[in-house]
Design an enzyme around this catalytic site. Sequence first.
Site, PDB file in Angstrom:
ATOM      1  N   GLU A   1      69.266  -2.448   8.234  1.00 28.63           N
ATOM      2  CA  GLU A   1      68.197  -3.108   8.501  1.00 28.63           C
ATOM      3  C   GLU A   1      68.799  -4.415   9.472  1.00 28.63           C
ATOM      4  OE1 GLU A   1      66.088  -6.201   9.405  1.00 28.63           O
ATOM      5  OE2 GLU A   1      66.354  -6.935   7.472  1.00 28.63           O
TER       6      GLU A   1
ATOM      7  N   CYS B   1      65.720 -12.155  11.454  1.00 26.53           N
ATOM      8  CA  CYS B   1      65.625 -11.620  12.473  1.00 26.53           C
ATOM      9  C   CYS B   1      64.315 -11.060  12.842  1.00 26.53           C
ATOM     10  CB  CYS B   1      66.112 -10.178  11.210  1.00 26.53           C
ATOM     11  SG  CYS B   1      65.415 -10.412  10.316  1.00 26.53           S
TER      12      CYS B   1
END
Length: 502
Positions: free
Chosen positions: A246, A280
């Site tokens: 991720e 993010c």
Amino acid sequence: MSLAEQLDPAADATETFESTDPATGAVVGVFPVHDAAAVREAVERGRGAAQRWAALGFDGRRQRLAAFRGHLARELHGLADLVHRENGKPHADAVLEITLAIDHLAWAGAHARRALGPRRVRAGVLAANHAAYLEYQPLGVVGVIGPWNYPVFTPMGSIAYALAAGNAVVFKPSEYTPAVGTWLAAAWRTAVPDAADVLQVVTGFGGTGAALCRAGVGKLAFTGSAPTGRKVMAACAETLTPVLMELGGKDAMIVDDDADVAAAADAAVWGAMSNAGQTCIGIERVYVTAPVYDRFVAEVGERVRDLRPGSDDGAAYGPMTMPSQADVVRRHLDDATSAGARTLTGGTVQGVFVPPTVLLDVPEESAAVREETFGPTLTITRVADAEEALERTNATSYGLAGAVFSRSRARAMDLARRMRSGMTSVNSVLTFAGVPSLPFGGVGESGFGRIHGEDGLKEFTRAKAITRQRFPLPVDLMSFSRPPAAADALARVMRLVHGRHR
């Protein structure tokens, strides 16, 4: 004995490091730097714990996960205070983060049986005399390397789903938030004393993370930057350890002609500035169609006017958790302005506190558009129409998330589907992260694999296929004793059943 030593008997390492408040520099805690031997010991303890944990079954694990989330809910404000001190984000934002983690814990525990439990599947023509079964078995010990920007919610996206799937977890928190990771492991031991070693924590720097990659875990889940992700993958490749990545993003918002401009501006500012932009899936680029561009820019300007970074109760967001990130923000701003960008607000970096910065007319080749900034900045670009916006949105090596604002449901959904990203929100930002049943992850340099939802549960398992013969056939096709004409007869059947389809 320190809390870290209580959690791990191998924590008597001579080397230690301090965790500090990013706003004040005050020491939050002192933690051991676990070496490769200590990490291996934790993983070995996890193997035995994983067997006992898996043997509890779905109901037993669900009960214990419920006890864990109950403990988190009761101690929520205390944990939020710790997140505020170690990460720097406002207390209220820490509460929101922990709340999301608790919700995901509840979903994972409640849905693991349905997603992973044994089921019978169709056997097909060639195995019509067999029963076919599918189940998803745990991997054993899962290693999790977590980030500092959301030190509870993000690693819990791997931890909760790995635990619900029947695995033990060895968690290495960021060196910037070891106190939060240690707190979570202590909370687990308090809430689930009969499975204490199912969730362990190791602390340290890159060497500790590398040791976890090489310690023989069943899978390694990593959240962080793409460059570090490559190093993690290389270390895991030595033992063919599968990985979940991720990674970062350069997420964009598209504002179409018919958008609710005020709502879009409000969402863009939150998506860009909350958590000091250290998200993010935060919005870093906005592409606005020409008819609504001026109104959108004015609305954004109004909303950022009173935003202020700081560590006090009145601050909208906190400092850069990682001091070196301020240098990245400064470089991107300098590069953009030197290339002709206009500064609507902000534009300066004052130590670890970065004021909300909005840039206009930023060239597409600028670092502020091409690279992940990870700060409270936003670029706004005028485009002719939504198709141009989509083209520019997709012209990136990243592909994590994004947003579309349009009053036309059909148009918005079409743009959302064609956006090259793992996740997209329509008329909101970041919403998908709060929906436990939806998978979370990206494409391209934003990584691969999924946490959350059924996909997240299956990510931490191996599929197991079983067949059982119910009765023998007169002719066994998978035998050297089959008649010579059996294959021709099978071919005739296939022509009859499938040959008419062209």
